[in-house]
Design a protein around this motif. Sequence first.
Motif, PDB file in Angstrom:
ATOM      1  N   SER A 198      -2.017   1.928  12.880  1.00  0.00           N
ATOM      2  CA  SER A 198      -3.149   1.758  13.787  1.00  0.00           C
ATOM      3  C   SER A 198      -3.205   2.855  14.836  1.00  0.00           C
ATOM      4  N   ARG A 199      -4.403   3.072  15.353  1.00  0.00           N
ATOM      5  CA  ARG A 199      -4.610   4.093  16.369  1.00  0.00           C
ATOM      6  C   ARG A 199      -5.266   3.446  17.587  1.00  0.00           C
ATOM      7  N   ALA A 200      -5.982   4.226  18.396  1.00  0.00           N
ATOM      8  CA  ALA A 200      -6.553   3.705  19.632  1.00  0.00           C
ATOM      9  C   ALA A 200      -8.032   4.037  19.731  1.00  0.00           C
ATOM     10  N   LYS A 201      -8.772   3.087  20.280  1.00  0.00           N
ATOM     11  CA  LYS A 201     -10.160   3.336  20.649  1.00  0.00           C
ATOM     12  C   LYS A 201     -10.236   3.828  22.093  1.00  0.00           C
ATOM     13  N   GLY A 260      -5.650  -8.785  19.993  1.00  0.00           N
ATOM     14  CA  GLY A 260      -5.779  -8.423  21.390  1.00  0.00           C
ATOM     15  C   GLY A 260      -4.475  -7.988  22.019  1.00  0.00           C
ATOM     16  N   ASP A 261      -3.342  -8.505  21.516  1.00  0.00           N
ATOM     17  CA  ASP A 261      -2.064  -8.179  22.153  1.00  0.00           C
ATOM     18  C   ASP A 261      -0.961  -7.793  21.172  1.00  0.00           C
ATOM     19  N   GLN A 262      -1.328  -7.435  19.932  1.00  0.00           N
ATOM     20  CA  GLN A 262      -0.366  -6.977  18.935  1.00  0.00           C
ATOM     21  C   GLN A 262      -0.911  -5.713  18.264  1.00  0.00           C
ATOM     22  N   ILE A 263      -0.008  -4.892  17.749  1.00  0.00           N
ATOM     23  CA  ILE A 263      -0.427  -3.692  17.014  1.00  0.00           C
ATOM     24  C   ILE A 263       0.657  -3.320  16.009  1.00  0.00           C
ATOM     25  N   MET A 264       0.244  -2.854  14.848  1.00  0.00           N
ATOM     26  CA  MET A 264       1.161  -2.292  13.861  1.00  0.00           C
ATOM     27  C   MET A 264       1.174  -0.781  14.054  1.00  0.00           C
ATOM     28  N   ASP A 318      -7.225  -0.584  24.080  1.00  0.00           N
ATOM     29  CA  ASP A 318      -8.047  -1.083  22.981  1.00  0.00           C
ATOM     30  C   ASP A 318      -7.595  -0.416  21.683  1.00  0.00           C
ATOM     31  N   ALA A 319      -6.965  -1.196  20.788  1.00  0.00           N
ATOM     32  CA  ALA A 319      -6.403  -0.641  19.560  1.00  0.00           C
ATOM     33  C   ALA A 319      -7.450  -0.536  18.463  1.00  0.00           C
ATOM     34  N   ASP A 320      -7.276   0.450  17.608  1.00  0.00           N
ATOM     35  CA  ASP A 320      -8.061   0.597  16.378  1.00  0.00           C
ATOM     36  C   ASP A 320      -7.167   0.099  15.245  1.00  0.00           C
ATOM     37  N   HIS A 321      -7.290  -1.191  14.909  1.00  0.00           N
ATOM     38  CA  HIS A 321      -6.392  -1.825  13.950  1.00  0.00           C
ATOM     39  C   HIS A 321      -6.728  -1.403  12.514  1.00  0.00           C
ATOM     40  N   ARG A 322      -5.684  -0.981  11.775  1.00  0.00           N
ATOM     41  CA  ARG A 322      -5.874  -0.548  10.387  1.00  0.00           C
ATOM     42  C   ARG A 322      -4.860  -1.194   9.451  1.00  0.00           C
ATOM     43  N   ASP A 323      -4.282  -2.301   9.868  1.00  0.00           N
ATOM     44  CA  ASP A 323      -3.264  -2.976   9.075  1.00  0.00           C
ATOM     45  C   ASP A 323      -3.881  -4.088   8.245  1.00  0.00           C
ATOM     46  N   SER A 352       0.849  -1.191   0.000  1.00  0.00           N
ATOM     47  CA  SER A 352       0.000   0.000   0.000  1.00  0.00           C
ATOM     48  C   SER A 352       0.878   1.231   0.000  1.00  0.00           C
ATOM     49  N   PHE A 353       0.395   2.284  -0.635  1.00  0.00           N
ATOM     50  CA  PHE A 353       1.126   3.549  -0.644  1.00  0.00           C
ATOM     51  C   PHE A 353       0.460   4.577   0.260  1.00  0.00           C
ATOM     52  N   LEU A 354      -0.511   4.116   1.064  1.00  0.00           N
ATOM     53  CA  LEU A 354      -1.201   5.007   1.986  1.00  0.00           C
ATOM     54  C   LEU A 354      -0.407   5.039   3.289  1.00  0.00           C
ATOM     55  N   GLU A 355       0.721   5.742   3.274  1.00  0.00           N
ATOM     56  CA  GLU A 355       1.600   5.755   4.444  1.00  0.00           C
ATOM     57  C   GLU A 355       0.917   6.445   5.619  1.00  0.00           C
ATOM     58  N   GLY A 356       1.067   5.849   6.782  1.00  0.00           N
ATOM     59  CA  GLY A 356       0.415   6.377   7.973  1.00  0.00           C
ATOM     60  C   GLY A 356      -0.986   5.848   8.152  1.00  0.00           C
TER      61      GLY A 356
END
Length: 330
Positions: A319-322, A311-315, A297-302, A233-237
Amino acid sequence: MQVLDDALSVQSDPQGLMTLALTITQKYAVARDIYAFELVAAQQKTLPAFTPGAHIRVRTPNGELRKYSLCNSPDDAGRYVITVKRDAHGRGGSVSLVDDTVPGQTLLAQPPDNAFALVEDPRRLIFIAGGIGITPMLSMIRSLGDDSTIPWSLYYLTHDEQGTAYRELLSAPSYAGHVTLHHSGSRHDHFDLWPVLEKPNQGHVYCCGPRKLMVDVRDMSGHWSSSRIHFESFLEGGEKKPDDRPFTVTLSHSGRTLAIPVGQSILEVLRNAGVNVPYSCESGTCGTCRTHLLQGDADHRDMVLMPEEKGDQIMVCVSRAKSDNLVLDW
């Protein structure tokens, strides 16, 4: 100043990033609002080698740093070719690169990196591209050569012929039997990829294009081994959403708490704070920045994590936060 590949000078740009000085030798249209740039080393003899699927980050005339795939064959020494879609609704980098450059002009770029590396599986390679997502596939296909013993297929999905980059090249007789071009048109005639992905683990799948296409491919390939499905993906961030809000992250090892504002990724804030986080794609597709999530609580976008890992990993690149705060294992 450092020296790379014997004769290539590596300089620092205004933000301190190690860069190459590249001169534009050619610039030409390959489709509607899509332009190819041929780049060579400025006053130097060699360029760093690259592998199929690699990209460089280019400093555009307006100061933006943007990621572009290398389209030419890795055997094509002495030049880099990137292809840029002029997006009037983007963040301005592509417009600046297309509108504000001429042949002979020098640009600064970071050396090649690869978060989308090709695995030459002898069973089959399946390339799925949408729009400008064709760019990394071109380097991969060219690296295979005309006499490749590896079966491969390209499914290239665009809106119309005029907006299809490298349409004439991909319609050449040498690609007959390998390439399927599909134009959705104003009637939104979508191509059915299920027959392509129905049988699992028949080689490796490479997908690059709009997020909707990548999500569709991810959902249809859930019965494949995750190691055989690759996204770029080229949508950096990451995807920006209207309801994005600020939050904080706490680093468990040091106890530091850092504010993550709207418009900045966790990765950006961590790097600016001196935290040495490994990263590559910055778009949630390679998995390099995988971080243990200890609380929150993560807002996963990967495009990487499996449901049971969320539940216990994040990129941290996308990703951001809920919740108001995330506690990370740093």
